[in-house]
Design an enzyme around this catalytic site. Structure first.
Site, PDB file in Angstrom:
ATOM      1  N   HIS A 105      23.147  -1.374 -10.138  1.00  0.00           N
ATOM      2  CA  HIS A 105      22.661  -1.474 -11.581  1.00  0.00           C
ATOM      3  C   HIS A 105      23.385  -0.383 -12.677  1.00  0.00           C
ATOM      4  O   HIS A 105      24.387  -0.042 -12.825  1.00  0.00           O
ATOM      5  CB  HIS A 105      21.539  -1.653 -12.123  1.00  0.00           C
ATOM      6  N   GLU A 106      22.361   1.104 -12.024  1.00  0.00           N
ATOM      7  CA  GLU A 106      22.703   2.333 -12.488  1.00  0.00           C
ATOM      8  C   GLU A 106      24.379   2.267 -12.614  1.00  0.00           C
ATOM      9  O   GLU A 106      24.968   3.103 -13.479  1.00  0.00           O
ATOM     10  CB  GLU A 106      21.930   3.606 -12.330  1.00  0.00           C
TER      11      GLU A 106
HETATM   12 ZN   LIG Z   1      20.711  -1.017 -17.592  1.00  0.00          ZN
END
Ligand SMILES: [Zn+2]
Length: 276
Positions: free
Chosen positions: A146-147
């Site tokens: 996600h990051e």
């Molecule tokens: Zn985020």
């Protein structure tokens, strides 16, 4: 009486307007996977230079974990996600976007901080407080995917561009950017400056969050991690909420609607997972 601008002034204003308009149009690029067009006004080279400086500042101020088993887990997951994102971008015709990334993954010793982030240029930090919620490599891959997705979708550049646009308006912007490098570094610090606080100061927008969820699932699947783990990871994160929610939840609220959205993306991610 309303002042009427002289013809040359008027022409100059028209020209300035057209120049800024073309500047902004040329600065719009599509985001890999979702193909949404985002505004990216800050040159990548400038952004990565600022990012590397700030990343080094954070590392200097932080206590790095010496638990080599955990550190190598973070680096292993990170490297697999990084390789997957390079493959994905090449497939989508965006290979040049991250060719100059210098990936780095560090584990910061801070059990109270449930957080992780990736700065432009591939500089990643994970805090030890995240590990009990991640539970294992697969859970860690959800968060790191996600990051990293935020970074490869250039969400930081987009967020900074919106800030610059709000501050200077369309006409003043190209002039401000060309004549004053301090302008972009100020906005960068607002977006990424970790300073005395831990983590990002400005949260990403809702659109950017769901985009990072989507791209993150594809990245983890491509890296060989089971994307179905994302649903349980977010449920565990939510369960940690309550009176003292983790930092990660303050910038990444995970209501039921978000988890449902992730569930709806699992079939697409499973195809990538199985096609490896
Ligand atoms: Zn985020």
């Amino acid at each position: 009486m309303k002042a009427v601008p002289h013809a040359p002034v008027k022409r100059f204003r028209q020209l300035a307007f057209l120049l800024s308009l073309s500047f902004i149009l040329f600065s719009c690029a599509s985001v890999p996977v979702t193909e949404r067009r985002g505004l990216h006004l800050v040159p990548d080279s400038e952004l990565t230079t600022m990012s590397y400086q700030e990343y080094n500042n954070v590392l200097k101020k932080s206590k790095l974990s010496t638990d080599m088993a955990k550190v190598s887990m973070v680096r292993r997951v990170g490297q697999r996600i990084a390789t997957a994102s390079e493959q994905l971008l090449v497939e989508k015709g965006h290979g040049d976007d991250i060719r100059n990334y210098k990936w780095e993954f560090n584990l910061i010793e801070d059990d109270k901080t449930v957080n992780a982030w990736c700065m432009p240029g591939g500089k990643v930090a994970v805090y030890t407080g995240l590990l009990p919620i991640a539970q294992d490599e697969n859970g860690l891959a959800v968060v790191m995917g996600h990051e990293v997705a935020h970074a490869i979708a250039k969400h930081g550049n987009e967020r900074m561009s919106q800030g610059l646009l709000a501050q200077f308006g369309a006409i003043g912007l190209s002039v401000a950017l060309a004549g004053n490098p301090g302008v972009t570094s100020d906005i960068f610090m607002q977006a990424y400056g970790v300073g005395a606080q831990v983590g990002f100061l400005l949260p990403y927008s809702r659109i950017q969050e769901s985009e990072a969820d989507h791209i993150g699932l594809i990245l983890m699947a491509k890296a060989g991690y089971d994307p179905r783990g994302a649903v349980v990871l977010w449920q565990r994160m939510n369960a940690k909420g309550g009176a003292h929610p983790p930092e990660f939840l303050s910038t990444h609220p995970a209501p039921e609607s978000r988890i449902r959205n992730i569930e709806s993306l699992i079939p697409e991610a499973m195809q990538v997972y199985k096609a490896r």
